[in-house]
Design a protein around this motif. Structure first.
Motif, short mmCIF file in Angstrom:
data_model
loop_
_atom_site.label_atom_id
_atom_site.label_comp_id
_atom_site.label_asym_id
_atom_site.label_seq_id
_atom_site.Cartn_x
_atom_site.Cartn_y
_atom_site.Cartn_z
N TRP A 1 0.82 -1.00 0.02
CA TRP A 1 0.03 -0.05 0.01
C TRP A 1 0.89 1.20 0.16
O TRP A 1 0.43 2.33 -0.37
CB TRP A 1 -0.90 0.06 1.30
CG TRP A 1 -1.82 -1.18 1.21
CD1 TRP A 1 -2.23 -2.14 1.58
CD2 TRP A 1 -3.14 -0.79 0.09
NE1 TRP A 1 -3.41 -2.93 1.48
CE2 TRP A 1 -3.97 -2.14 0.18
CE3 TRP A 1 -3.68 -0.15 -0.85
CZ2 TRP A 1 -4.87 -2.34 -0.29
CZ3 TRP A 1 -4.71 -0.15 -1.39
CH2 TRP A 1 -5.43 -1.29 -1.46
N ASN A 2 1.93 1.13 0.53
CA ASN A 2 2.86 2.42 0.54
C ASN A 2 3.15 2.97 -0.85
O ASN A 2 3.45 3.94 -1.41
CB ASN A 2 4.02 2.19 1.53
CG ASN A 2 4.98 1.10 0.86
OD1 ASN A 2 4.46 0.10 0.42
ND2 ASN A 2 6.14 0.87 1.29
N ALA A 3 3.63 1.67 -1.64
CA ALA A 3 4.20 2.05 -2.87
C ALA A 3 2.72 2.24 -3.90
O ALA A 3 2.77 3.35 -4.73
CB ALA A 3 4.74 0.89 -3.61
N ILE A 4 1.70 1.81 -3.66
CA ILE A 4 0.34 2.03 -4.19
C ILE A 4 -0.21 3.61 -4.03
O ILE A 4 -0.38 4.31 -4.74
CB ILE A 4 -0.72 1.17 -3.80
CG1 ILE A 4 -0.48 -0.29 -4.42
CG2 ILE A 4 -2.11 1.47 -4.46
CD1 ILE A 4 -1.34 -1.20 -3.78
N MET A 5 0.27 3.88 -2.69
CA MET A 5 -0.34 5.42 -2.35
C MET A 5 0.84 6.20 -3.02
O MET A 5 0.47 7.25 -3.37
CB MET A 5 -0.30 5.56 -0.80
CG MET A 5 -1.60 4.67 -0.29
SD MET A 5 -1.48 4.96 1.68
CE MET A 5 -3.32 4.08 1.94
N ALA A 6 2.02 6.09 -3.05
CA ALA A 6 2.92 6.78 -3.62
C ALA A 6 2.75 6.80 -5.00
O ALA A 6 2.81 8.03 -5.72
CB ALA A 6 4.16 6.46 -3.52
N THR A 7 2.36 6.08 -5.85
CA THR A 7 2.01 5.86 -7.31
C THR A 7 0.77 6.91 -7.49
O THR A 7 0.65 7.47 -8.50
CB THR A 7 1.72 4.50 -7.94
OG1 THR A 7 2.93 3.74 -7.62
CG2 THR A 7 1.64 4.56 -9.37
N ALA A 8 -0.49 6.77 -6.51
CA ALA A 8 -1.74 7.44 -6.62
C ALA A 8 -1.40 8.82 -6.44
O ALA A 8 -1.57 9.87 -7.14
CB ALA A 8 -2.38 6.93 -5.35
#
Length: 308
Positions: free
Chosen positions: A274-281
């Protein structure tokens, strides 16, 4: 008369102490506070998910994985954004993760080409419909207008078949060309061109200007604010494309960020980073926001300006 003039300030002062007037002003103040409170509540409701995403992108994967919802920044922001930009996350779960930098570039190119193509085609078609007289002119316009009544889902299967027959799958041309026409933009440009005075056309004819010269020197400069407003709307439309890129692209090197974000979220028992997903978002939010901010003045002017 002097006595009457001298008494007027006293009457004004007395009106200031009028209970009805004070009550009216108090109601106005309460109304303003209520309106501002509702607007502030709306801003908080819309901004809270973005804030949580921004804060979550600065924490490690274990913090988010435990179900914690931090409300302040962590110490892993730089690592998370570098991982998302270069590798699409840590790539532990998905070895075929696409870097966010690649996806953002593909989305930016696609959105820019879609916006520019829609504006170019729409302004030329509207110019032909308004300033040229030929048989079936209005019939062609209504044929364009009727396409607004056809949802994307109705057109997507035959469009996909045409793209396959032309070998345009897994290509930027296949992403852009099928969605490059816009009946809405054509209608808006036509309505604006109808407001251009006929005297401009007659003056251009007297000066010996041909159709292309009239379009380039008169129509196009008058349309700058409309073009800017439409570019913002159409860029965001192209940036948010999901169904068509998902259908037409299998090559990961052409994957867009909206599709890539959905693929980063695992299914079943897969552990989501989720940390990478949120950064990409958050990275996916930046280009549309930048376009809106940079073109805000032209956007507002194009939507509100009525005097041409």
């Amino acid at each position: 008369m002097n006595r009457v003039l001298a008494e007027r300030p006293l009457e004004g002062a007395a009106s200031e102490n009028d209970p009805a007037l004070r009550a009216s002003r108090a109601r106005q103040r309460r109304g303003r506070w209520l309106a501002h409170g509702i607007l502030l509540l709306g801003v908080l409701i819309f901004a809270l998910p973005i804030w949580i995403t921004l804060v979550g992108s600065s924490h490690d994967v274990n913090t988010i994985g435990r179900g914690e919802v931090p409300l302040w920044f962590g110490s892993h922001a730089i690592d998370n954004y570098i991982a998302a930009w270069e590798r699409g996350g840590s790539a532990v779960r998905n070895t075929r993760a696409v870097p966010a930098g690649t996806m953002l570039w593909n989305s930016a190119v696609m959105a820019t080409l879609i916006a520019a193509g829609k504006i170019a085609i729409s302004i030329l078609s509207a110019y032909a419909v308004v300033f040229f007289s030929f048989p079936g002119r209005m019939a062609f316009f209504w044929m364009i207008f009727i396409t607004l009544m056809l949802p994307v889902e109705v057109r997507i299967i035959p469009t996909f078949q045409v793209v396959v027959d032309l070998n345009l799958t897994d290509s930027m041309a296949g992403l852009v060309i099928p969605v490059i026409a816009s009946a809405t933009a054509t209608l808006l440009f036509r309505q604006f061109f109808l407001t251009i005075p006929d005297e401009y056309v007659e003056a251009a004819k007297i000066d010996g200007a041909g159709p292309l010269r009239f379009f380039w020197d008169v129509v196009l400069p008058l349309s700058r604010t409309n073009i800017a407003a439409l570019f913002v709307i159409l860029f965001i439309y192209g940036w948010n494309q999901y169904l068509w890129p998902l259908l037409i692209i299998t090559d990961t090197s052409l994957e867009t960020v909206v599709v890539g974000l959905s693929k980063m979220i695992g299914r079943g028992d897969a552990q989501n980073e989720w940390n990478a997903i949120m950064a990409t978002a958050i990275l996916a939010l930046l280009p549309p926001v930048a376009v809106v901010i940079l073109m805000q003045r032209w956007f507002v002017k194009g939507l509100t300006e009525t005097e041409k």
